[in-house]
Design a protein around this motif. Sequence first.
Motif, PDB file in Angstrom:
ATOM      1  N   SER A  50       0.829  -1.204   0.000  1.00  0.00           N
ATOM      2  CA  SER A  50       0.000   0.000   0.000  1.00  0.00           C
ATOM      3  C   SER A  50       0.864   1.255   0.000  1.00  0.00           C
ATOM      4  CB  SER A  50      -0.922   0.018   1.225  1.00  0.00           C
ATOM      5  OG  SER A  50      -1.764  -1.116   1.242  1.00  0.00           O
ATOM      6  N   TYR A  51       0.511   2.191  -0.855  1.00  0.00           N
ATOM      7  CA  TYR A  51       1.148   3.506  -0.863  1.00  0.00           C
ATOM      8  C   TYR A  51       0.215   4.485  -0.150  1.00  0.00           C
ATOM      9  CZ  TYR A  51       4.524   1.703  -4.213  1.00  0.00           C
ATOM     10  OH  TYR A  51       5.514   0.977  -4.823  1.00  0.00           O
ATOM     11  N   ILE A  52       0.723   5.091   0.895  1.00  0.00           N
ATOM     12  CA  ILE A  52      -0.082   6.005   1.697  1.00  0.00           C
ATOM     13  C   ILE A  52      -0.386   7.266   0.896  1.00  0.00           C
ATOM     14  CG2 ILE A  52      -0.198   7.317   3.833  1.00  0.00           C
ATOM     15  CD1 ILE A  52      -0.281   4.267   4.162  1.00  0.00           C
ATOM     16  N   THR A  53      -1.649   7.666   0.913  1.00  0.00           N
ATOM     17  CA  THR A  53      -2.072   8.879   0.208  1.00  0.00           C
ATOM     18  C   THR A  53      -2.883   9.754   1.162  1.00  0.00           C
ATOM     19  OG1 THR A  53      -4.080   7.787  -0.590  1.00  0.00           O
ATOM     20  CG2 THR A  53      -2.151   7.721  -2.023  1.00  0.00           C
ATOM     21  N   PRO A  54      -2.895  11.063   0.943  1.00  0.00           N
ATOM     22  CA  PRO A  54      -3.721  11.956   1.778  1.00  0.00           C
ATOM     23  C   PRO A  54      -5.181  11.837   1.379  1.00  0.00           C
ATOM     24  CG  PRO A  54      -2.631  13.216   0.062  1.00  0.00           C
ATOM     25  CD  PRO A  54      -2.109  11.814  -0.056  1.00  0.00           C
ATOM     26  N   ARG A  55      -6.067  12.145   2.302  1.00  0.00           N
ATOM     27  CA  ARG A  55      -7.497  12.105   1.993  1.00  0.00           C
ATOM     28  C   ARG A  55      -7.903  13.295   1.138  1.00  0.00           C
ATOM     29  NH1 ARG A  55     -10.513  12.109   7.297  1.00  0.00           N
ATOM     30  NH2 ARG A  55     -12.310  12.057   5.880  1.00  0.00           N
ATOM     31  N   GLY A  56      -7.187  14.378   1.259  1.00  0.00           N
ATOM     32  CA  GLY A  56      -7.495  15.572   0.470  1.00  0.00           C
ATOM     33  C   GLY A  56      -6.459  15.796  -0.614  1.00  0.00           C
ATOM     34  N   MET A  57      -6.098  17.052  -0.793  1.00  0.00           N
ATOM     35  CA  MET A  57      -5.148  17.437  -1.824  1.00  0.00           C
ATOM     36  C   MET A  57      -3.699  17.294  -1.376  1.00  0.00           C
ATOM     37  SD  MET A  57      -7.030  18.154  -4.383  1.00  0.00           S
ATOM     38  CE  MET A  57      -5.853  18.956  -5.459  1.00  0.00           C
ATOM     39  N   GLY A  58      -3.490  16.956  -0.120  1.00  0.00           N
ATOM     40  CA  GLY A  58      -2.136  16.890   0.410  1.00  0.00           C
ATOM     41  C   GLY A  58      -1.707  18.241   0.934  1.00  0.00           C
TER      42      GLY A  58
ATOM     43  N   ILE B 248       9.848  10.806   2.303  1.00  0.00           N
ATOM     44  CA  ILE B 248       9.294  12.143   2.484  1.00  0.00           C
ATOM     45  C   ILE B 248       9.989  12.796   3.666  1.00  0.00           C
ATOM     46  CG2 ILE B 248       7.418  11.359   3.982  1.00  0.00           C
ATOM     47  CD1 ILE B 248       7.107  14.032   1.241  1.00  0.00           C
ATOM     48  N   LYS B 249      10.191  14.091   3.577  1.00  0.00           N
ATOM     49  CA  LYS B 249      10.858  14.823   4.653  1.00  0.00           C
ATOM     50  C   LYS B 249      10.015  16.016   5.069  1.00  0.00           C
ATOM     51  CE  LYS B 249      15.476  13.580   2.985  1.00  0.00           C
ATOM     52  NZ  LYS B 249      16.776  14.080   2.479  1.00  0.00           N
ATOM     53  N   VAL B 250      10.281  16.491   6.280  1.00  0.00           N
ATOM     54  CA  VAL B 250       9.584  17.669   6.791  1.00  0.00           C
ATOM     55  C   VAL B 250       9.892  18.858   5.872  1.00  0.00           C
ATOM     56  CG1 VAL B 250       9.425  19.314   8.694  1.00  0.00           C
ATOM     57  CG2 VAL B 250       9.574  16.862   9.169  1.00  0.00           C
ATOM     58  N   GLY B 251       8.832  19.592   5.512  1.00  0.00           N
ATOM     59  CA  GLY B 251       8.978  20.732   4.621  1.00  0.00           C
ATOM     60  C   GLY B 251       8.646  20.428   3.181  1.00  0.00           C
ATOM     61  N   GLU B 252       8.633  19.130   2.806  1.00  0.00           N
ATOM     62  CA  GLU B 252       8.274  18.761   1.452  1.00  0.00           C
ATOM     63  C   GLU B 252       6.750  18.657   1.311  1.00  0.00           C
ATOM     64  OE1 GLU B 252      12.218  16.133   0.222  1.00  0.00           O
ATOM     65  OE2 GLU B 252      10.349  15.111   0.756  1.00  0.00           O
ATOM     66  N   THR B 253       6.291  18.693   0.073  1.00  0.00           N
ATOM     67  CA  THR B 253       4.860  18.588  -0.195  1.00  0.00           C
ATOM     68  C   THR B 253       4.480  17.126  -0.381  1.00  0.00           C
ATOM     69  OG1 THR B 253       4.825  20.759  -1.245  1.00  0.00           O
ATOM     70  CG2 THR B 253       2.980  19.279  -1.716  1.00  0.00           C
ATOM     71  N   PHE B 254       3.511  16.669   0.412  1.00  0.00           N
ATOM     72  CA  PHE B 254       3.068  15.275   0.365  1.00  0.00           C
ATOM     73  C   PHE B 254       1.798  15.181  -0.472  1.00  0.00           C
ATOM     74  CE2 PHE B 254       0.483  11.809   2.206  1.00  0.00           C
ATOM     75  CZ  PHE B 254       1.306  10.743   1.871  1.00  0.00           C
ATOM     76  N   THR B 255       1.876  14.385  -1.551  1.00  0.00           N
ATOM     77  CA  THR B 255       0.705  14.172  -2.408  1.00  0.00           C
ATOM     78  C   THR B 255       0.348  12.694  -2.539  1.00  0.00           C
ATOM     79  OG1 THR B 255       2.091  14.077  -4.396  1.00  0.00           O
ATOM     80  CG2 THR B 255       1.206  16.241  -3.749  1.00  0.00           C
ATOM     81  N   GLY B 256       1.183  11.802  -1.968  1.00  0.00           N
ATOM     82  CA  GLY B 256       0.933  10.366  -2.090  1.00  0.00           C
ATOM     83  C   GLY B 256       1.638   9.725  -3.256  1.00  0.00           C
ATOM     84  N   SER B 257       2.544  10.428  -3.905  1.00  0.00           N
ATOM     85  CA  SER B 257       3.278   9.861  -5.036  1.00  0.00           C
ATOM     86  C   SER B 257       4.183   8.721  -4.557  1.00  0.00           C
ATOM     87  CB  SER B 257       4.123  10.948  -5.702  1.00  0.00           C
ATOM     88  OG  SER B 257       5.038  10.370  -6.613  1.00  0.00           O
ATOM     89  N   PRO B 258       4.242   7.587  -5.300  1.00  0.00           N
ATOM     90  CA  PRO B 258       5.128   6.481  -4.905  1.00  0.00           C
ATOM     91  C   PRO B 258       6.596   6.888  -4.813  1.00  0.00           C
ATOM     92  CG  PRO B 258       3.568   5.765  -6.560  1.00  0.00           C
ATOM     93  CD  PRO B 258       3.435   7.253  -6.465  1.00  0.00           C
TER      94      PRO B 258
END
Length: 381
Positions: A96-104, A206-216
């Motif tokens: 499973s790849y974790i994704t945000p419920r919204g837009m990230g 993923i690191k703090v400060g980066e934008t999380f969108t759920g991309s693999p």
Amino acid sequence: MQTSIQQLLISSSLLLLIACGSNSLVDKKKAELAKLKEVQLSATEQIAILEKEILQLDSSAIPPEKPKLVVTAPLNSAPFTHYIDLQGKIEAVNISYITPRGMGGQVRAIYVRQGDQVSKGKLLLKLDDAVIHQQLQTAKTQLEYAKNLYNRQKNLWDQNIGTEVQLITAKNNVDQAERQIAILEEQLAMTNVYSQVSGIADEVNIKVGETFTGSPLNGIRIVNTSDLKAVAQVPENYLDRVKVGSRVKVILPDINKTFNTKVSVSGKLIDPNSRSFYIESKMPSDKQVRPNQIANIRIEDYTVKDAITIPVNTLQNDEKGKFVLVAINEGGKLRAKKRPVETGELYGNELEIHKGLQAGDQLITEGFQGLYDGQLITTTL
């Protein structure tokens, strides 16, 4: 200068003629050697026949034949199985790849590290929520204002002052403010990213400060290591011999373990590049088995309960076909006898024999090179 070029061309031509002559001479010598070997084999067999005939007429005419030392082994019927040996690997069934419920959004905190055990519902990331907090605070202020107006309008309505439309409008404003707050609270909850499955955090990219969108390529991957499968690519020539339910041995050399399972998925398409099709087999639960382990896959595609098998190196060929040599007792003497055979499947060093041999036959396993039919042999010095 012209004379030197002509000499060079003449020399090259001579060398080419010599090389061609040398190659044709080698081929001629090889052909002569092959013919001589055929003559030698025929002469050896004819000599044996003549010696036997003369010996029957005059036992003193020919000196006693010296037996050749050989090694024999009795043949027995036993189960024989042919396997298709393949290189494969272990994979997880659930990845499973974790994704945000919204837009990230921008990552403010990370609560998981690579290799951590993750349970369903665990908080993994916290996204930026400053703007939503401000919007929520504004919406709550709007709600208080709408409620105040509604209460005032209701009091006037109770005193028969004002219109019903004014009261309904005031109540509608309150409802809209409450719905806006509910939407903002849901958006605020989306800034908390939870795991929807249990497993191991195989990748945390993923690191703090980066934008999380759920991309693999820029996210979190959870692998369920308790549900694994062995996968491999099977050459297309085995298409009619491998199917769902075929027995499989999965050998993991790194941990020195073998698992018995069955083909659970057999692909229906042929890969145009590798000319193979995909198979997978479910693996039993084992803590030592991990995704991406190298596996030796053995698919059982042919089995016989009672088969006669021989070491493949004992099989010989002549102009009449395939044969082996067995030891036969004739008049108290052990002699080599040709047995034409019909072969079956080959696996490893064991060759299945369909016709020509039976249980109890004494197969000559060593010293059979150069033996002729009827030659005197011995198994002891």
